[in-house]
Write a protein that holds these residues in place. Structure first.
Motif: not given
Lengths: 501, 501
Positions: B169-170, B172-173, B176-177, B484
């Motif tokens: 999930r990290d 993917r997130s 996605s950005i 980030d």
């Protein structure tokens, strides 16, 4: 072809592989420390080596391994290779068991501090700085001898540590022949003056890059297998092997008197060739490496002195010296040969010629025997050293840096090691005789640059066996007798007396 | 200053020293294999490494050590360093316990054979040669994931293996950005054309000796501590550390397009600086090395891209490039900068620029997730690879060597590794922001060649902690947030869009 068939031996070898792996790692760590390791890596490296050494010892002395070796000792019908495995491991276990860990620890600690003191003492030429440390080293070494046990003299125990089976009576008997023999050769050499002449090359500076090319080209001539071996640079030349297919030598570049760098290479090439020619079937086993220090030094001295300091070798390499280094262009082959093979009594062992070298060893071994036997004291050493140097060589040290402080060995705790150098010189001469008897005149092969034939002989007679046989047995079987000082005297006589016009 | 006060921790560290020593030896053996080892030494070396690896594992999993670590887990009042020791060892033991020796053995054997097949497949550009091996690797990797366990997706288990705490999930997130952000930056870069221009230097041949001098002089500018570190040559550049005072980097010399050799050096210098700046009190402990692959890559990318591919760095090194290499003499600083920082979508990940690099990672990670999740088959890879490359980068491989066969990772069994490269790029951008906030404009320091200040910042904020903290915690504590992606996008936007005239 060696074959390991016995199941107990096979089990031992399977277990030994891990011990071998630690040894492999320690060899590499030692090599790296002298060649490429960044200076400040030394603390962590020392810790790592100490840990691996302890681990190595634990594995060798583990109950399971020891009892397997015990079991193997009573086996019948083992072949020579299998017997060799048992002999080498039994010896290693026996020695390791006899010396208490505390004594080993004291020795390691003391010699590491003694080394620092020795270095300072030598640089200041002040024996008093080293004296208390040497006293401690001698005391601990005597304890080692007592723990190891001996029949006749504590020095026997120390000799055996460096050369399996060597006894004080062997060394005494060798030098009782060598001392008068060498003195006689030396007198004749000096009176004829042919080999004592000073060469301008001794004072000549050389370009390091050019000298590196010379060394590489000489190794090419000798047939140094680049896919299994390499040459690097270190403060003190040495050979190390990580296995039968990874053997490394070093030399140094001082910028002056190029034969020192060149003959370090040829000397270490001799050591390397021994390891490179051990039967590959013995790789990673306890017998997959040279038989002893003395036999090893026999190989290096054979290449350095018997081959390297021959007129044929001078003739062979002169063209490449002329081309790369330039310094020899105006000289004759004979000049170059006499530069290579010059003889002059001198103070420093590591710079000594073939004739006087063993007198340096005689001096050291006599002092060691008396020290360990309690006949003399550490305090007496400088004076005894200087007096005996004058008796043996006719020269006298100006200070202790040129005398009793010149060698690193005692600081390292290596008492009993020096005689193996003389054994090496003897073995080299014995191999020359064996070559002449079985193959032909060595000089003819050197003149043609046919080193393949020479290496084949060495492989078949000595190298391939690794340490299958104990050194004395190896020499008896393969060269017909144990360390024979007369072979060395005949060689010196022939080369330096009969060989002088 | 870290202090280890707890007695259980002290006992663990004393026992750990032997494990560390084996790791130290294995690092050196790995380094040597890539740099100086004679070619034929490889068989014995592989055996030695396999034995030491098994020994390492045995010591880590020994009852005594495991129960000490178990005991430490329930201790209260430990300081952060002590907690770090427990965390790192517990993780290592847990992973080692979960994967059965047989599976490890199968993986080692399969990947070593897969590597050979991959090399042949790549050289012939024939995926079918590699296909059966890749299938085996994927099957075994899935087994590893099952053994390790996971909450949401088997890929989680693999990610965690390479980056402690990282989950699908990290990733993917993050993407996605990143994906839309990078596509947007790339479009603008292409439309402006400033960074896409082709430099004559890309085709220029260089003299290797001259390039070696360039690299050494650049390392001197950066302040590479020669007494604790060194640069060598190897087929693939890498960094290895034997301890906090012995860190070694390599580069290669291909003779063309010199920035590849130069930026390998700067990249590895970044890795090395991390290890060299770990608090020396942590030496020889489980936390005495970098926190994770992602944080490590953050250091190397910071030096390679943020510092190295800046206009100030181009200006700083141009004089020495002019002097040593000559190729840049007729060019401006701006020309050199655009050569260093050129952006052009391309097929090969290792040659990709900063803007497109993470699209290469996206491609790989997507395929890995689908492979491990069973949504696609190994057979589908070449076509999927080519199609997705075209979608993401607008270029299409001519053959599988330029496509699915280009990376070594899958042959090595490193599935789940690629995302750490993107984490590195993100961390590098985050560190740039932190430097700006706490110290000042990075470019000003680079322009002055004041790398001491930059290194102090890195040491104080990240390096000194070693792996005291898990990577996510380290980033939260020291840089204010976990990985980030927006930091990376802002950096790229500022440099490649706003920075283009």
């Amino acid at each position: 072809m060696p074959v390991f068939e016995n199941n107990v031996i096979k089990e031992i070898l399977a277990k030994y592989r891990r011990i071998w792996a630690i040894g492999h790692a320690m060899s590499l760590m030692g090599w790296d420390e002298e060649t490429y390791m960044p200076e400040k890596g030394v603390t962590e490296r020392s810790t790592a080596i100490a840990e691996l050494r302890a681990l190595y010892q634990e594995l060798v002395l583990s109950d399971q391994f020891v009892s397997l070796v015990e079991k193997a000792k009573s086996l019948e019908g083992l072949n020579d290779y299998e017997k060799g495995v048992v002999r080498v491991l039994d010896r290693e276990i026996t020695i390791a068991k006899k010396i208490p860990p505390q004594l080993n620890y004291e020795l390691a600690k003391t010699t590491s501090e003694a080394f620092v003191a020795w270095r300072e003492a030598r640089s200041k030429a002040e024996f008093s700085i080293f004296r208390p440390w040497l006293q401690k080293v001698v005391d601990l070494t005597k304890q080692v001898a007592e723990k190891l046990g001996y029949e006749e003299h504590p020095y026997d125990a120390l000799l055996d540590l460096y050369e399996e089976g060597l006894r004080l009576r062997d060394v005494r008997s060798i030098f009782s022949i060598l001392e008068p023999g060498i003195r006689s050769v030396l007198e004749k050499v000096i009176s004829r003056g042919y080999f004592t002449v000073r060469s301008p090359l001794e004072e000549a500076k050389y370009d390091e890059q050019a000298m590196r090319r010379v060394n590489e080209r000489v190794l090419d001539l000798l047939g140094f297998p680049r896919d299994r071996a390499r040459l690097d640079v270190s403060p003190h030349p040495f050979t190390t092997n990580m296995g039968v297919n990874d053997v490394r030598i070093t030399t140094r570049y001082e910028g002056l008197d190029f034969k020192r760098s060149l003959f370090s290479v040829v000397h270490e090439f001799g050591h390397a060739t021994y390891e490179l020619q051990v039967d590959p079937e013995l790789a990673m086993t306890p017998i997959g490496t040279g038989a002893s220090l003395g036999v090893h030094e026999g190989q290096s001295r054979f290449w350095e002195n018997v081959i390297g300091r021959s007129p044929q070798f001078a003739s062979l390499v002169k063209p490449l010296l002329d081309q790369e280094l330039g310094l020899t262009r105006s000289l004759s082959v004979e000049d170059v040969y006499r530069y290579f093979a010059s003889v002059r009594p001198s103070l420093i062992r590591t710079e000594a010629d073939e004739v006087t070298y063993n007198l340096h060893i005689l001096l050291r071994y006599e002092l060691e025997v008396q020290l360990v036997g309690g006949e003399i004291k550490v305090d007496d050493l400088p004076e005894l050293w200087n007096r005996r140097t004058e008796e043996l060589l006719g020269v006298k040290p100006n200070n202790d840096a040129e005398g009793v402080l010149q060698d690193i060995h005692w600081a390292h705790g290596s008492i009993g090691y020096f005689p193996t150098y003389t054994l090496g010189n003897i073995v080299a001469a014995m191999m020359r005789d064996a070559f002449r008897k079985r193959v032909g005149d060595l000089g003819d092969y050197v003149a043609k640059g046919d080193f393949g034939q020479i290496k084949s002989f060495l492989r078949d007679f000595i190298h391939r066996y690794g340490s299958t046989y104990a050194p004395k047995e190896l020499l008896r079987r393969q060269l017909g007798s144990e360390y024979d000082p007369n072979a060395l005297l005949s060689y010196l006589e022939e080369k330096y007396v009969k060989g002088a016009p």
